[in-house]
Motif scaffolding. Structure first.
Motif, PDB file in Angstrom:
ATOM      1  N   TYR A 263     -43.196 -35.233 -13.483  1.00 40.43           N
ATOM      2  CA  TYR A 263     -43.324 -36.592 -13.995  1.00 40.43           C
ATOM      3  C   TYR A 263     -41.970 -37.192 -14.368  1.00 40.43           C
ATOM      4  O   TYR A 263     -41.747 -38.396 -14.197  1.00 40.43           O
ATOM      5  N   ASP A 264     -41.052 -36.352 -14.853  1.00 41.78           N
ATOM      6  CA  ASP A 264     -39.765 -36.872 -15.300  1.00 41.78           C
ATOM      7  C   ASP A 264     -38.709 -36.883 -14.195  1.00 41.78           C
ATOM      8  O   ASP A 264     -37.521 -37.133 -14.455  1.00 41.78           O
ATOM      9  N   ALA A 265     -39.106 -36.605 -12.952  1.00 40.42           N
ATOM     10  CA  ALA A 265     -38.142 -36.604 -11.842  1.00 40.42           C
ATOM     11  C   ALA A 265     -37.767 -38.033 -11.465  1.00 40.42           C
ATOM     12  O   ALA A 265     -38.497 -38.986 -11.753  1.00 40.42           O
ATOM     13  N   ASP A 266     -36.620 -38.174 -10.814  1.00 38.70           N
ATOM     14  CA  ASP A 266     -36.181 -39.482 -10.303  1.00 38.70           C
ATOM     15  C   ASP A 266     -36.990 -39.787  -9.034  1.00 38.70           C
ATOM     16  O   ASP A 266     -36.696 -39.285  -7.948  1.00 38.70           O
ATOM     17  N   VAL A 267     -38.031 -40.600  -9.177  1.00 39.93           N
ATOM     18  CA  VAL A 267     -38.959 -40.859  -8.077  1.00 39.93           C
ATOM     19  C   VAL A 267     -38.241 -41.488  -6.883  1.00 39.93           C
ATOM     20  O   VAL A 267     -38.491 -41.119  -5.724  1.00 39.93           O
ATOM     21  N   ASP A 268     -37.349 -42.434  -7.146  1.00 37.33           N
ATOM     22  CA  ASP A 268     -36.652 -43.101  -6.041  1.00 37.33           C
ATOM     23  C   ASP A 268     -35.792 -42.115  -5.248  1.00 37.33           C
ATOM     24  O   ASP A 268     -35.763 -42.151  -4.007  1.00 37.33           O
ATOM     25  N   ALA A 269     -35.100 -41.232  -5.964  1.00 40.91           N
ATOM     26  CA  ALA A 269     -34.248 -40.253  -5.278  1.00 40.91           C
ATOM     27  C   ALA A 269     -35.087 -39.270  -4.472  1.00 40.91           C
ATOM     28  O   ALA A 269     -34.732 -38.918  -3.334  1.00 40.91           O
ATOM     29  N   VAL A 270     -36.211 -38.823  -5.026  1.00 33.40           N
ATOM     30  CA  VAL A 270     -37.080 -37.889  -4.304  1.00 33.40           C
ATOM     31  C   VAL A 270     -37.678 -38.563  -3.081  1.00 33.40           C
ATOM     32  O   VAL A 270     -37.731 -37.982  -1.987  1.00 33.40           O
ATOM     33  N   GLU A 271     -38.111 -39.801  -3.249  1.00 27.07           N
ATOM     34  CA  GLU A 271     -38.703 -40.529  -2.115  1.00 27.07           C
ATOM     35  C   GLU A 271     -37.691 -40.710  -0.996  1.00 27.07           C
ATOM     36  O   GLU A 271     -38.007 -40.544   0.188  1.00 27.07           O
TER      37      GLU A 271
END
Length: 313
Positions: free
Chosen positions: A214-222
């Motif tokens: 949940y606390d991951a950088d969603v934009d970077a992972v995407e």
């Protein structure tokens, strides 16, 4: 002149010949009819087999491949020609076998002295009986014809028929044989098939729902997911299997433990599983490089949208 030719054949007693024919003519005629029926079926089977072989050989020659399995790397239309030709050859063999058998039965009845009027009455009786007691067989027959001629499925296709799913091994006039992933061979009556999900026609999608903390950088992972899929699609080994640019469809679900992102890759129908397996391996390596620790599957239930919910083409 005809009388002279009969008298010129010494040693032949035509009265005895007539008596012998009266005694044995009917059995001999029946035997000849049966032999002729088998010979006709053999000729028809050889002709159909030769036509099917020539079509398949011609397609393989144009595709410049050595075996039918390798046709998955050639245009889809050529694969469908091979599959449909083999399926139609199987169905035509069965249809013509029944036609020859019925015709031979009529000739046998004629040799036994049954008059044409009786044959018509018998045909009417058999038709009525078929309408009452053989409705299932007729439904199987008609549905099998429509499935083949409409190209709903063919030998070698991966299909979902409801109760059975797997690879089509045989398309008969009454029964379709499907072998599932466990090796079980299913015999499915054509009349009982109300829907056909064909996974070998056109294209397919690999839908990868990836859960990240949940606390991951969603934009970077995407972006990492998209980069991994894009690099894979540009490699020579996968260029012929991936037919469109990979996409990310954003966040599919959110929970207290994880965020689920969806990665989408459009592939050839026959290459979907291979692409999906390799893509999962590369995504795992890509997330490792990014330092993302995946949440425990015991805590996260991945619930994205259904395959068709997006409605995207």
């Amino acid at each position: 002149m005809r009388g002279l030719s009969l008298q010129a054949a010494p040693g032949i007693d035509w009265a005895d010949v007539a008596d012998w024919w009266a005694a044995w003519g009917t059995p001999i005629s029946i035997v000849l009819i049966v032999i002729g029926a088998f010979l006709a079926y053999w000729i028809v089977k050889v002709v159909i087999g030769r036509v099917v072989h020539e079509v398949v050989t011609g397609v393989k020659r144009r595709a410049d491949v050595a075996d039918t399995e390798a046709l998955s790397h050639s245009p889809l239309a050529q694969v469908r020609i091979v599959q449909r030709t083999r399926a139609m050859g199987s169905v035509l063999n069965t249809i013509l076998a029944w036609v020859i058998a019925v015709f031979a039965a009529i000739l046998v009845l004629g040799a036994l002295g049954v008059n044409p009027g009786s044959l018509v009455a018998l045909a009417g009786f058999l038709g009525a009986a078929a309408g009452v007691g053989a409705q299932g067989v007729i439904r199987d027959f008609l549905n099998g014809l429509f499935m083949v001629f409409e190209d709903q499925l063919g030998i070698g296709d991966v299909v979902d028929l409801g109760e059975a799913s797997g690879v089509v091994e045989s398309v008969g006039i009454r029964v379709t044989q499907v072998r599932d992933v466990n090796g079980t061979l299913w015999y499915v009556r054509n009349g009982e098939i109300v829907r056909v999900g064909n996974k070998s026609q056109g294209w397919a999608r690999v839908l990868l729902d990836q859960a990240v903390p949940y606390d991951a950088d969603v934009d970077a992972v995407e972006q990492r997911l998209l980069d991994v899929a894009t690099r894979m699609s540009e490699e020579a080994e996968w260029t012929s299997r991936i037919i469109d640019k990979p996409e990310t469809w954003g966040i599919e679900s959110v929970s207290a433990e994880a965020v689920v992102l969806r990665l989408v890759v459009k592939t050839r129908a026959s290459a979907k599983d291979d692409v999906a397996r390799e893509l999962r391996r590369r995504v795992k390596a890509g997330l490792d490089d990014l330092g993302v620790t995946l949440p425990s599957l015991q805590k996260v239930v991945v619930q994205g949208l259904d395959d068709t919910a997006k409605g995207r083409a």
